[in-house]
Scaffold this active site. Structure first.
Site, PDB file in Angstrom:
ATOM      1  N   HIS A  24     -40.332 -81.260  34.150  1.00  0.00           N
ATOM      2  CA  HIS A  24     -41.391 -80.757  33.387  1.00  0.00           C
ATOM      3  C   HIS A  24     -41.361 -81.679  32.049  1.00  0.00           C
ATOM      4  O   HIS A  24     -42.628 -81.884  31.981  1.00  0.00           O
ATOM      5  CB  HIS A  24     -41.169 -79.478  32.955  1.00  0.00           C
ATOM      6  CG  HIS A  24     -42.382 -78.821  32.335  1.00  0.00           C
ATOM      7  ND1 HIS A  24     -43.194 -78.096  32.854  1.00  0.00           N
ATOM      8  CD2 HIS A  24     -42.429 -78.430  31.053  1.00  0.00           C
ATOM      9  CE1 HIS A  24     -44.179 -77.679  31.616  1.00  0.00           C
ATOM     10  NE2 HIS A  24     -43.628 -78.027  30.668  1.00  0.00           N
ATOM     11  N   GLU A  25     -40.697 -81.982  31.070  1.00  0.00           N
ATOM     12  CA  GLU A  25     -40.912 -82.786  30.068  1.00  0.00           C
ATOM     13  C   GLU A  25     -41.253 -84.048  30.308  1.00  0.00           C
ATOM     14  O   GLU A  25     -42.281 -84.624  29.721  1.00  0.00           O
ATOM     15  CB  GLU A  25     -39.391 -82.745  29.142  1.00  0.00           C
ATOM     16  CG  GLU A  25     -39.062 -81.400  28.662  1.00  0.00           C
ATOM     17  CD  GLU A  25     -40.299 -80.409  28.226  1.00  0.00           C
ATOM     18  OE1 GLU A  25     -41.237 -80.895  27.435  1.00  0.00           O
ATOM     19  OE2 GLU A  25     -40.070 -79.231  28.188  1.00  0.00           O
ATOM     20  N   HIS A  43     -49.279 -88.125  28.778  1.00  0.00           N
ATOM     21  CA  HIS A  43     -49.656 -88.976  27.613  1.00  0.00           C
ATOM     22  C   HIS A  43     -49.950 -90.418  28.236  1.00  0.00           C
ATOM     23  O   HIS A  43     -51.023 -90.963  27.629  1.00  0.00           O
ATOM     24  CB  HIS A  43     -48.245 -88.938  26.769  1.00  0.00           C
ATOM     25  CG  HIS A  43     -48.709 -89.387  25.289  1.00  0.00           C
ATOM     26  ND1 HIS A  43     -47.478 -89.683  24.584  1.00  0.00           N
ATOM     27  CD2 HIS A  43     -49.622 -89.959  24.850  1.00  0.00           C
ATOM     28  CE1 HIS A  43     -48.079 -90.250  23.400  1.00  0.00           C
ATOM     29  NE2 HIS A  43     -49.585 -90.422  23.392  1.00  0.00           N
TER      30      HIS A  43
END
Length: 230
Positions: free
Chosen positions: A102-103, A110
C-alpha cells in the site's frame, strides 16, 4: 450563555461519527492482528515486498526504512522515503505484505503525479495551519459576539474537510494498486490476496470515518454559529 459553559446539544451530532470511528479503529486493529499471525507462502518480508515493487516501478532511489510505532507506516512525498513499522518491515505476514505494498502504491502515485496525491501534498501545510487556527477563531468569535470571526473559523475548518475528502481517493487508489501487484506478481497466493484485501479494506474505513467526523464537526460549527447569531 457563553459557548462551552453549558450542555451543548449539538454534541449529539457527533455521536454517529464517533461510533463509526471507534468501530473502524477496532476493525483495523483486529484485522491487522489476525493476518499478522499468518505467514505468507513466499515468506517475503515487508521490506522485500516494498523493495521489489519500487525497483519494478523504476524507483531505485526511494529508500525503505524502519520507523517506530505500530501501524505508523507511511510514504513521505516531500523526502521520497517509505517508512515501515518494525513489524511490517521485518514481518513475513499477510498484513506486512499488504501494508508495505500500500505504501509503495503511494510512491508510484507520486511518480505518476496522481492528481489527488499532488493536491493533498500541496495543501497539507496550509491545512495544518488552518486546522490549528479554526477552533481558536471560532471560539473567540462566539465569546466576543463577532459573527465574522466565527465565519472565518468555519472557513478555516472547511480546509480540514477538503483534505479528508481528497485523502479518500488517494488511499483507495493506493490499495487498489497494491492488490493488483501483490496478485499479479505472485507475491501473495490464493486466499492470501483476500486476506490482504481485508487488511487494506479495514484500514480504508479509518479514512472514511475521519472524513465523516470532519464533515459532522463542520455541520456542528455551522449550527452553533447560527444559534449564536439568532
Amino acid at each position: 450563555m457563553p459557548f462551552g459553559f453549558y450542555p451543548d446539544r449539538t454534541m449529539l451530532m457527533l455521536i454517529p461519527a464517533i461510533l463509526v470511528a471507534l468501530w473502524a479503529q477496532s476493525k483495523v486493529s483486529s484485522t491487522y492482528r489476525n493476518y499478522k499471525s499468518i505467514r505468507t507462502m513466499n515468506g517475503y518480508t515487508g521490506e522485500q515486498v516494498a523493495r521489489m515493487m519500487l525497483d519494478e516501478a523504476g524507483l531505485y532511489d526511494v529508500p525503505v526504512v524502519e520507523t517506530r510505532g505500530e501501524l505508523s507506516d507511511h510514504y513521505d512525498p516531500t523526502r521520497r522515503i517509505v517508512r515501515l513499522s518494525r513489524d511490517v518491515f521485518y514481518g513475513t505476514s499477510i498484513s506486512s505484505a499488504g501494508i508495505a505494498a500500500h505504501e509503495i502504491g503511494h510512491a508510484i502515485q507520486h511518480k505518476e503525479h496522481y492528481k489527488p496525491l499532488v493536491l493533498r501534498t500541496s495543501i497539507a501545510t496550509g491545512v495544518n495551519f488552518a486546522s490549528q487556527m479554526s477552533m481558536i477563531l471560532f471560539i473567540l468569535g462566539i465569546f466576543l459576539s463577532l459573527p465574522g470571526l466565527t465565519t472565518v473559523g468555519i472557513i478555516f475548518f472547511s480546509a480540514t474537510v477538503i483534505y479528508q475528502l481528497v485523502t479518500l481517493p488517494v488511499e483507495f487508489n493506493a490499495s487498489s494498486r497494491a492488490l493488483k501487484v501483490l496478485e499479479g506478481r505472485g507475491i501473495l497466493l490464493g486466499n492470501e490476496v483476500d486476506g490482504a484485501k481485508k487488511v487494506l479494506g479495514a484500514a480504508a474505513m479509518t479514512y472514511v470515518a475521519a472524513a465523516l467526523m470532519s464533515i459532522t464537526q463542520l455541520l456542528r460549527l455551522i449550527a452553533l454559529s447560527n444559534r449564536n447569531n439568532d
